[in-house]
Structures are given as C-alpha cells and as structure tokens.
Design an enzyme around this catalytic site. Structure first.
Site, mmCIF file in Angstrom:
data_model
loop_
_atom_site.group_PDB
_atom_site.id
_atom_site.type_symbol
_atom_site.label_atom_id
_atom_site.label_comp_id
_atom_site.label_asym_id
_atom_site.label_seq_id
_atom_site.Cartn_x
_atom_site.Cartn_y
_atom_site.Cartn_z
ATOM 1 N N ARG A 119 170.451 54.968 70.209
ATOM 2 C CA ARG A 119 170.870 55.166 68.809
ATOM 3 C C ARG A 119 171.836 54.110 68.314
ATOM 4 N NH1 ARG A 119 170.824 59.823 71.082
ATOM 5 N NH2 ARG A 119 169.022 61.148 70.646
ATOM 6 N N LYS A 141 169.519 43.536 57.860
ATOM 7 C CA LYS A 141 168.159 44.082 57.942
ATOM 8 C C LYS A 141 167.536 43.647 59.252
ATOM 9 C CE LYS A 141 166.346 43.600 53.332
ATOM 10 N NZ LYS A 141 165.071 43.318 52.659
ATOM 11 N N GLU A 183 164.420 28.131 51.049
ATOM 12 C CA GLU A 183 165.272 29.294 50.745
ATOM 13 C C GLU A 183 166.630 28.829 50.229
ATOM 14 O OE1 GLU A 183 164.406 32.442 50.642
ATOM 15 O OE2 GLU A 183 162.773 32.768 52.065
ATOM 16 N N LYS A 225 174.431 34.967 50.011
ATOM 17 C CA LYS A 225 173.744 36.162 50.510
ATOM 18 C C LYS A 225 174.750 37.271 50.796
ATOM 19 C CE LYS A 225 170.164 38.247 53.154
ATOM 20 N NZ LYS A 225 169.059 38.151 54.081
ATOM 21 N N GLU A 235 169.770 47.428 48.480
ATOM 22 C CA GLU A 235 168.731 46.772 47.696
ATOM 23 C C GLU A 235 168.351 47.500 46.416
ATOM 24 O OE1 GLU A 235 164.764 44.263 48.812
ATOM 25 O OE2 GLU A 235 166.034 45.155 50.316
ATOM 26 N N ARG A 239 170.714 42.525 44.662
ATOM 27 C CA ARG A 239 169.973 42.031 45.824
ATOM 28 C C ARG A 239 168.572 41.590 45.443
ATOM 29 N NH1 ARG A 239 170.902 44.223 51.974
ATOM 30 N NH2 ARG A 239 169.574 42.700 52.978
ATOM 31 N N ASN A 243 165.002 37.830 45.576
ATOM 32 C CA ASN A 243 163.543 37.753 45.595
ATOM 33 C C ASN A 243 162.983 36.720 44.633
ATOM 34 O OD1 ASN A 243 163.002 39.611 47.609
ATOM 35 N ND2 ASN A 243 163.170 41.333 46.209
ATOM 36 N N HIS A 246 159.619 35.200 45.205
ATOM 37 C CA HIS A 246 158.947 35.959 46.255
ATOM 38 C C HIS A 246 157.760 36.788 45.760
ATOM 39 C CE1 HIS A 246 162.178 34.496 48.684
ATOM 40 N NE2 HIS A 246 161.819 35.196 49.745
ATOM 41 N N HIS A 250 154.862 35.906 48.101
ATOM 42 C CA HIS A 250 154.272 36.898 49.009
ATOM 43 C C HIS A 250 152.770 37.012 48.792
ATOM 44 C CE1 HIS A 250 158.280 39.189 49.846
ATOM 45 N NE2 HIS A 250 158.045 38.259 50.754
ATOM 46 N N HIS A 263 156.666 30.902 55.497
ATOM 47 C CA HIS A 263 157.179 31.734 54.412
ATOM 48 C C HIS A 263 157.849 30.893 53.309
ATOM 49 C CE1 HIS A 263 159.220 34.959 52.313
ATOM 50 N NE2 HIS A 263 160.383 34.373 52.560
HETATM 51 N N1 LIG Z 1 166.211 40.268 58.351
HETATM 52 C C1 LIG Z 1 166.137 39.618 57.204
HETATM 53 O O1 LIG Z 1 166.893 39.875 56.264
HETATM 54 C C2 LIG Z 1 165.134 38.521 57.059
HETATM 55 C C3 LIG Z 1 165.221 37.633 55.986
HETATM 56 C C4 LIG Z 1 164.296 36.580 55.922
HETATM 57 C C5 LIG Z 1 163.314 36.453 56.888
HETATM 58 N N2 LIG Z 1 163.260 37.343 57.911
HETATM 59 C C6 LIG Z 1 162.240 37.219 58.960
HETATM 60 O O2 LIG Z 1 162.447 36.020 59.676
HETATM 61 C C7 LIG Z 1 161.210 35.661 60.291
HETATM 62 C C8 LIG Z 1 161.007 34.164 60.222
HETATM 63 O O3 LIG Z 1 162.055 33.525 60.918
HETATM 64 P P1 LIG Z 1 161.908 32.028 61.417
HETATM 65 O O4 LIG Z 1 161.336 31.211 60.323
HETATM 66 O O5 LIG Z 1 163.200 31.651 61.986
HETATM 67 O O6 LIG Z 1 160.732 32.138 62.489
HETATM 68 P P2 LIG Z 1 160.729 32.172 64.106
HETATM 69 O O7 LIG Z 1 161.838 32.989 64.621
HETATM 70 O O8 LIG Z 1 159.370 32.554 64.509
HETATM 71 O O9 LIG Z 1 161.005 30.647 64.491
HETATM 72 C C9 LIG Z 1 160.106 29.665 64.067
HETATM 73 C C10 LIG Z 1 159.723 28.741 65.223
HETATM 74 O O10 LIG Z 1 160.825 27.899 65.543
HETATM 75 C C11 LIG Z 1 161.067 27.919 66.953
HETATM 76 N N3 LIG Z 1 162.486 27.647 67.124
HETATM 77 C C12 LIG Z 1 163.512 28.467 66.826
HETATM 78 N N4 LIG Z 1 164.681 27.830 66.977
HETATM 79 C C13 LIG Z 1 164.391 26.576 67.386
HETATM 80 C C14 LIG Z 1 165.172 25.435 67.678
HETATM 81 N N5 LIG Z 1 166.505 25.429 67.520
HETATM 82 N N6 LIG Z 1 164.540 24.314 68.096
HETATM 83 C C15 LIG Z 1 163.191 24.285 68.181
HETATM 84 N N7 LIG Z 1 162.394 25.321 67.891
HETATM 85 C C16 LIG Z 1 163.000 26.461 67.494
HETATM 86 C C17 LIG Z 1 160.581 29.245 67.393
HETATM 87 O O11 LIG Z 1 160.239 29.223 68.761
HETATM 88 C C18 LIG Z 1 159.369 29.470 66.505
HETATM 89 O O12 LIG Z 1 158.252 28.841 67.053
HETATM 90 C C19 LIG Z 1 160.140 36.449 59.585
HETATM 91 O O13 LIG Z 1 159.627 37.429 60.450
HETATM 92 C C20 LIG Z 1 160.854 37.106 58.421
HETATM 93 O O14 LIG Z 1 160.317 38.374 58.092
HETATM 94 C C21 LIG Z 1 164.143 38.367 58.014
HETATM 95 ZN ZN LIG Z 2 162.298 34.642 51.720
#
Ligand SMILES: NC(=O)c1ccc[n+]([C@@H]2O[C@H](COP(=O)([O-])OP(=O)(O)OC[C@H]3O[C@@H](n4cnc5c(N)ncnc54)[C@H](O)[C@@H]3O)[C@@H](O)[C@H]2O)c1
Ligand SMILES: [Zn+2]
Length: 361
Positions: A119, A141, A183, A225, A235, A239, A243, A246, A250, A263
C-alpha cells in the site's frame, strides 16, 4: 553551473527537485537530505544501466538492483510484477524505498510499484531522459498501459525526491532528446514567453546538449509543471493547460498505433494544429503562430502527417478522454507564453486546422 533546488509542496508533504550536472555522483547525499530510506531498491533498465550503471554503483555499491525493460511496450503490469517479485524475494518491508533510474517508462512503472507495494513505499526519481526530467518525474502521476489503452492503470504517488542530472542526457539518442525538447517548447508557448525566447536564442547550444544551456531550461520547465500541479493536484483547472498540443497530438499517435511518432513529435504537430485553431478564432496573431512554427522547424524534421485523414483524427479526438460530458476541452494559445482552455471549439474548426497543418481532408 551550480545546483538548482525547487521545493514542491504536495498533500503528502514537501520534497525537493534538485537539478545539477554531476548529481549522480552525489546520490547518497541527496537521498539522505530527503530522509530517504536506507533500504533502497534501484529500479533501472538494461539500456540506462549500460550507460550509467557504473556511475551509480560507484556511489551506491550495496543496493539491490532490479533491471526491467523500458520503452512504451514494456510499460505493463507484467513489468510491475517483476519489480514486486524482487521486492518480495528480498523481503522488503514498508520502510523500503525504490530509486527509479531511467526515462518516463521506468519512472511510471517503478513509481506504480512503489505506490502499490504494501500500500505504498517511498520512491525517488532519477530521470535520465529529457522528457522525464521536464515532465514525467514531476507531478506524482504513476502508472502503466493496458492492452486496450495507454495509461489506463495508475495512481498518484509523490516522490521523496527528484534528482535530475542534465549530464546524463549526453548518452540519449538524438531523436529521444528532440522528442523531449518539444515538451519544453510546449511550456514556453503555453506558459512562459521568456523560456520560449531562451529556446530560440540558445537553440544551437541546447542541441549540442551544452550543460550550461540545458540546466536552466530543465529548471524552468520543472518550475512551470510544479506550479501548475501544486495548484491543481487532481487535474481540474490549470493542469489542463499542460495539454496544449495534446488533443491532435494524441490523435496522431493513436492513428499510427504509437509506432510512427515519439510522443513529443506528435505533440509538436498537435501544437501547430492548436496554433491554427487559435489563430482562426483571433486568439493568436500570425506572428505568434509563425514563431511557434519556426522554432519547431528549427528543431528538425518530424515524421509526416500528410497521409493521415482529418476525419480519422477527429474520430480519435472524440474517443480521447479530454471530452468531458460530451464537451471537448481544447487548449488554445492566446500569445507566445499564454494559453487558455475553451470548451466551445467545434469539429469544423479542428478539421480546418488539421488540414491547414497538413493532414488529408
Ligand atoms: N507520469 C507522468 O506525469 C508522465 C508525463 C509524461 C509522460 N509520461 C510517460 O513517459 C513515458 C515516456 O518516457 P520516455 O520518453 O522517457 O521513454 P522511455 O523511458 O521509454 O525512454 C526512451 C528510451 O531512452 C532510453 N534511455 C533512457 N535514458 C537514457 C540515457 N540517459 N541514455 C541513453 N538512453 C536512454 C531508454 O532505454 C528508452 O529506450 C510514456 O510512457 C509516457 O506516458 C508520464
Ligand atoms: Zn506530453
């Protein structure tokens, strides 16, 4: 460049976001400052570990380490299950804490494991992608995808600390780096004209990943942010401005089954669509729209949208969760650095903007 510290007030308490080149070498001190558990479980991915595991091991030699795959396809309950397995096998109790070292996928999955294991146990985020440093590690999130849709399973779980080291971005593939930058463009366009200007002025050094150029734009993005999320934990109002871009973004992702665009790339197109909508209703002048267009163009080419049909994009938009009680909440730009949420944008307006941006009619 000296360290930057942003204190975040969340319902669960205060926590710091620390942004500093070389911070990875001082992980134990930063964690201790944040009163983080001494029973630490590192969660990372083989890719991230290959590049940065040695540096982490140098300062945290004893901690258990669980490597799970990253990338969007790995953002599943099965991956969360592997993290639970490691925690249970090691008999982690409520006092344990997860140190998530990776991009948004690692942060979201490890964060979700932390939110739900017994939990809730502590989590600290060490974001290693630009997207994670400016977006996903901030705001609390966490969650995973379901076979039927993205981010359908999740929770709010605030970290004890966010530890962002801009030097880690040196190893990021160029495309991932650029995807994160869009972003930042969003923060500039929707919230902060000075950030937008800074992006324009130091674009070359930013693209070269100069630490001096990157550190302030990461900090500015986090501040925005944090400010928005603090005002609006769950949200409802402000917040939604996050978007910007987006709605159409999306739709482009969904239409191409999340395969064509990173993305951020889809969001870049989405911002251009939003700018067209904004201009058509007189909220944004041509200079504002052109400034956004020029900055996005300067960041390099985007995967195409010319083969996507406006009609299909509209259908995807209708299915998106930003439709509340049948009304679409759409973020328009009202200038460079200013945005507003409106709920009276018609499908005809969006269709026209899609086509002007470059989709098929
Ligand atoms: N929680 C939130 O508020 C929130 C907000 C925006 C996006 N997200 C989520 O984030 C995700 C996307 O994140 P992302 O773009 O970081 O993708 P990811 O975590 O898949 O990383 C992208 C790629 O980069 C590689 N990588 C990571 N760090 C590295 C480094 N320092 N050097 C070399 N390679 C590296 C990873 O292995 C991967 O192949 C999505 O699932 C999205 O839904 C969440
Ligand atoms: Zn985004």
């Amino acid at each position: 460049v000296s360290g930057i510290r942003i204190d975040v007030t969340a319902p669960s308490g205060r926590y710091p976001i620390v942004i500093e080149p070389g911070l990875i070498g001082r992980l134990p001190a930063v964690l201790a400052d944040a009163a983080f558990s001494e029973r630490r479980f590192i969660v990372s991915s083989p890719t991230v570990w290959k590049f940065h595991g040695t540096a982490v091991r140098r300062v945290l030699p004893q901690d258990e380490c669980v490597l799970v795959p990253d990338g969007e396809r790995a953002k599943t309950l099965a991956t969360v299950g592997r993290i639970y397995d490691a925690l249970i096998r090691a008999q982690a109790d409520r006092g344990a804490g997860i140190v998530a070292i990776g991009g948004g996928v690692i942060g979201d999955t490890a964060g979700f494991a932390a939110a739900t294991y017994l939990r809730g146990i502590q989590v600290a985020h060490v974001p290693t992608t630009l997207l994670a440093q400016v977006d996903s590690a901030v705001g609390g999130k966490v969650g995973v995808n379901h076979a039927l849709g993205k981010n359908l399973i999740g929770a709010f779980h605030q970290p004890r600390a966010v530890i962002a080291d801009p030097a880690l971005l040196a190893t990021l593939p160029r495309r991932e780096f650029r995807a994160g930058l869009y972003e930042v463009v969003k923060y500039g366009m929707a919230f902060d004209a000075a950030l937008f200007e800074q992006l324009r002025a130091s674009l070359r050094s930013i693209m070269d990943r100069s630490i001096d150029a990157l550190t302030p734009i990461i900090a500015a993005s986090c501040r925005i942010k944090v400010a928005v999320v603090q005002e609006d934990e769950r949200e409802r109002g402000p917040r939604r401005l996050l978007n910007f871009g987006h709605t159409a973004g999306h739709a482009f992702e969904a239409l191409t089954r999340y395969r064509r665009f990173r993305h951020g790339e889809a969001i870049a197109w989405g911002m251009l669509v939003a700018a067209e909508v904004s201009m058509a209703r007189g909220a944004l002048d041509a200079a504002g729209r052109d400034a956004l267009g020029a900055l996005i163009t300067a960041l390099g080419p985007l995967p195409p949208i010319a083969d996507l049909a406006a009609t299909d994009a509209l259908e995807a938009i209708r299915r998106d969760k930003k439709v509340v009680n049948g009304r679409l909440h759409f973020v328009i730009a009202t200038g460079v650095g200013k945005a507003a949420v409106v709920d009276d944008v018609t499908e005809a307006e969006i269709r026209a903007a899609l086509v002007r941006t470059g989709t098929r009619a």
